[in-house]
Scaffold this active site. Structure first.
Site, mmCIF file in Angstrom:
data_model
loop_
_atom_site.group_PDB
_atom_site.id
_atom_site.type_symbol
_atom_site.label_atom_id
_atom_site.label_comp_id
_atom_site.label_asym_id
_atom_site.label_seq_id
_atom_site.Cartn_x
_atom_site.Cartn_y
_atom_site.Cartn_z
ATOM 1 N N GLY A 132 -1.210 -3.666 4.913
ATOM 2 C CA GLY A 132 -2.337 -4.579 4.808
ATOM 3 C C GLY A 132 -3.018 -4.820 6.133
ATOM 4 O O GLY A 132 -3.487 -3.897 6.808
ATOM 5 N N THR A 134 0.868 -1.175 0.000
ATOM 6 C CA THR A 134 0.000 0.000 0.000
ATOM 7 C C THR A 134 0.905 1.225 0.000
ATOM 8 O O THR A 134 2.074 1.121 0.343
ATOM 9 C CB THR A 134 -0.889 0.020 1.273
ATOM 10 O OG1 THR A 134 -1.770 -1.106 1.269
ATOM 11 C CG2 THR A 134 -1.735 1.261 1.376
#
Length: 528
Positions: free
Chosen positions: A432, A350
């Site tokens: 995550g 991410t």
């Protein structure tokens, strides 16, 4: 103050604008946008677009976005849910008829409709200052002319080489002679540059309608996907009301479900009943309490969080003092408790960034394609397509069961800290499933142990997940032995937990204090 005898970095100070991202090129872009007259929203969008180019393993325009925006002056914090939905044809019975028990990761079925570009467009139109086209120019230039691959990006990229080889477009665009780019190599993405240029010229419709949308739909349907042009055209982000809790005299705000920000707030409510400061920061006791709070809060996540448009989620009850006390009573200081294993997909890719501008506007911004390079599928127009659909359940009656036009349980969560109605710190921790636990570890470092933002981000991390207490190598052996004695299965891990950014705003002096996680390539930069 950090010990200057040891490796590390100091927090960054600034009197005007400040940005913190996971990549130097993105941070520099954000600062340049601020200097050219843009505000925090403009800078965040431009930086995210750059990250979609230079960190393709972590994010992309084929992914999703969430944001918390706190205008200066103590106005209400604005939350935007830019997560995409399942196709309109995604009926649970369709998957069950094919004897699926989960959504296969590297397939078109894992691809939900990308929500990021629409979210950027909404934020830009509603709160930005600069022209939309200007915001995408740095990303277009880097994709077209090339960018150096940074060490952490190269490290992650190499881990996914085999995945990329399975898709012809991915292999052609994202590998060099069948291998991942090495640290320091120049990499170009001309197809993505052309797509970004179309979006810059035509706005969000250039992505969700017309040739680019048709290209993505055709590509997905050739691989068995249920996607249609109508699914793309109707995509839109939603402004939602943030949820919050109090911790040590501060208000912690998160986006509501379908994101897992609720998990972080439940953890904080549990820990608020303990005096963490009586224990050393790397003690067995502190790590045990955080692990137990995580185990309880993640169990709540797995059974309760889903798309609130299609499921009843008792948010108020889950954030109540009574519920926190019920959970807290299950924690024993002398032993670990048995809990069922989470079956939510594990991933760790991410990007998170935050910006504070000269006026004091603050934005907490996160963008992702879920797993590394998302589904591993890349459209002919250079769009890495996310894998968020793998987060759905194929279990009738479960709140997070797949359904037409439904959003899955989402891991990416921007955070915002306030005090007396004023934004104090936009913050986020990537990784995550680790994100709620990571946010809590960061906040307890700051508010229980008095660390500055950089030290709080540097600090070694532990995470209880997958029935193991996963320790970074900075956790002392004595703490590991203590956790083992309490009943944990302890494992030192090779890959660090997440990454993060934060900007503290001193409300007395106006000074901005930025930090960026050493687990990534990024940095914080201040203007002035």
């Amino acid at each position: 103050m950090r010990n200057f005898h040891f490796p590390g970095r100091s927090p960054v100070y600034g009197t005007q604008g400040m940005a913190a991202t996971s990549h130097p090129l993105a941070t520099l872009t954000a600062v340049e946008i601020l200097r050219s007259g843009g505000n925090a929203v403009d800078a965040a969008i431009a930086a995210s677009a750059v990250l979609c180019v230079v960190e393709p393993q972590s994010t992309g325009i084929g992914g999703d976005c969430f944001a918390l925006y706190a205008p200066a002056g103590g106005e209400a914090v604005i939350a935007l849910n830019g997560s995409g939905k399942a196709p309109a044809a995604a009926e649970l019975a369709w998957y069950q008829a094919k004897d699926m028990t989960e959504i296969p990761l590297n397939t078109a079925h894992a691809v939900t409709i990308p929500g990021a570009i629409d979210a950027w467009s909404q934020l830009s139109g509603d709160y930005g200052r600069l022209a939309w086209r200007k915001l995408l120019q740095p990303a277009i230039r880097l994709a077209e002319q090339g960018y150096p691959v940074y060490p952490r990006v190269a490290y992650d990229w190499a881990l996914h080489s085999e995945k990329l080889r399975q898709d012809e477009n991915a292999a052609r665009m994202l590998l060099i002679q069948g291998r991942a780019p090495r640290s320091g190599e120049l990499h170009r993405q001309p197809e993505l540059a052309a797509t970004l240029r179309t979006i810059a010229n035509q706005g969000r419709d250039g992505f969700y309608e017309g040739a680019i949308a048709a290209d993505m739909v055709d590509y997905l349907r050739q691989r068995g996907g249920l996607h249609t042009l109508e699914d793309f055209a109707r995509t839109h982000g939603d402004y939602v009301t943030p949820i919050s809790t109090s911790y040590r005299g501060y208000e912690v705000l998160e986006c509501p479900p379908n994101g897992q920000g609720l998990t972080a707030l439940v953890m904080l409510n549990i820990l608020s009943g303990f005096d963490l400061s009586q224990y050393e920061p790397l003690s067995t006791e502190r790590l045990h309490l955080e692990a137990e709070a995580a185990r309880l809060a993640y169990a709540v996540r797995d059974r309760a969080i889903a798309d609130p448009a299609q499921a009843e989620i008792p948010v108020e009850e889950l954030l109540s003092d009574d519920y926190a006390q019920q959970l807290r009573a299950k924690i024993h200081l002398d032993r670990a408790q048995p809990l069922s294993k989470s079956d939510f997909p594990t991933h760790a890719d991410t990007i998170y960034l935050c910006v504070v501008d000269a006026d004091g506007d603050a934005i907490s911004f996160i963008n992702s394609t879920f797993h590394g390079f998302g589904s591993g599928l890349v459209s002919p127009t250079g769009v890495v397509l996310q894998s968020r659909g793998s987060g759905f359940r194929l279990e009738a009656g479960h709140p997070n069961a797949i359904a037409p036009g439904k959003r899955p349980l989402h891991t990416i969560i921007p955070g915002m800290l306030r005090q007396k109605g004023q934004a104090v710190m936009p913050f986020g921790v990537m990784g995550g499933n680790y994100q709620p636990a990571g946010q809590v570890h960061l906040l307890t470092n700051l508010l229980d142990y008095g660390m500055d933002v950089q030290t709080a981000l540097d600090h070694p991390r532990a995470f209880y997940y997958d029935n193991r207490c996963q320790l970074e190598q900075g956790i002392p052996q004595a703490a590991a032995e203590g956790l083992t004695a309490l009943g944990y299965q302890v494992q030192y891990i090779s890959h660090p937990h997440g990454g993060g950014q934060a900007i503290w705003i001193d409300q007395q002096t106006g000074m901005r204090v930025g930090g960026s996680d050493p687990r990534k390539d990024g940095c914080a930069l201040g203007d002035g």
